[in-house]
Design an enzyme around this catalytic site. Structure first.
Site, PDB file in Angstrom:
ATOM      1  N   THR A 180       0.832  -1.209   0.000  1.00 55.42           N
ATOM      2  CA  THR A 180       0.000   0.000   0.000  1.00 55.42           C
ATOM      3  C   THR A 180       0.863   1.255   0.000  1.00 55.42           C
ATOM      4  OG1 THR A 180      -1.789  -1.157   1.131  1.00 55.42           O
ATOM      5  CG2 THR A 180      -1.826   1.246   1.239  1.00 55.42           C
ATOM      6  N   CYS A 181       1.956   1.210   0.723  1.00 49.80           N
ATOM      7  CA  CYS A 181       2.846   2.373   0.816  1.00 49.80           C
ATOM      8  C   CYS A 181       3.422   2.724  -0.557  1.00 49.80           C
ATOM      9  CB  CYS A 181       3.978   2.096   1.801  1.00 49.80           C
ATOM     10  SG  CYS A 181       3.406   1.568   3.429  1.00 49.80           S
TER      11      CYS A 181
END
Length: 160
Positions: free
Chosen positions: A48-49
């Protein structure tokens, strides 16, 4: 205890890589006299980052700066070399300051640690964003575990 709106950013000295090599940087210097958005990710190069969080701030950096944000800082409990490589991969130059919190000192001082040992990540920082003016927190957006909503660039852009 977690930092709150109205609190001052704790004074912590960290190390980061610059073109001149490893340098110390103080939160006092980062936040003094400026409007700053700091967002924290659990880890560089994590799904996600890498797919959403950092790219969103890169994409919306100019819009944030047009709203008076003078510096955008991405923080992770990672070492300076990893943060530099992740920043280069995402073309952050001139847009985002990559801030490694290698030992978690700032994360702990903010009270926003996360125990990621169940995922083999060790102790990391929670996913969050904050807006500070002259070192005072004006907005704090901490994600619920596993969520990615209130710390996104799009959300923060609506708050500043």
């Amino acid at each position: 205890m977690s930092i709150n709106v109205g609190d001052r950013i704790p004074s912590v000295t960290l190390k980061h890589l610059t073109e001149s090599g490893m340098q110390e940087i103080s939160t006092d210097d980062i936040f003094k006299g400026k409007k700053v958005v700091l967002f924290s990710v659990p880890g560089a190069f994590t799904p996600t980052c890498s797919a959403k969080h950092l790219p969103g701030f890169v994409e919306h950096a100019e819009e944030l700066k047009a709203k008076g944000v003078q510096e955008i800082v991405c923080m992770a409990v990672n070492d300076p070399f990893v943060m530099q490589a992740w920043g280069k991969q995402n073309n952050v130059a001139g847009k985002i300051t990559m801030l490694p919190d290698g030992n978690g000192a700032l994360t702990k001082a903010l009270g926003l640690e996360m125990d990621g040992t169940a995922y083999n990540l060790g102790h990391r920082g929670q996913r969050f964003a904050l807006v500070a003016e002259d070192g005072v927190v004006k907005g704090l957006y901490v994600e619920k575990p596993g969520a990615f909503e209130v710390s996104s660039a799009e959300y923060v852009l609506k708050q500043v």
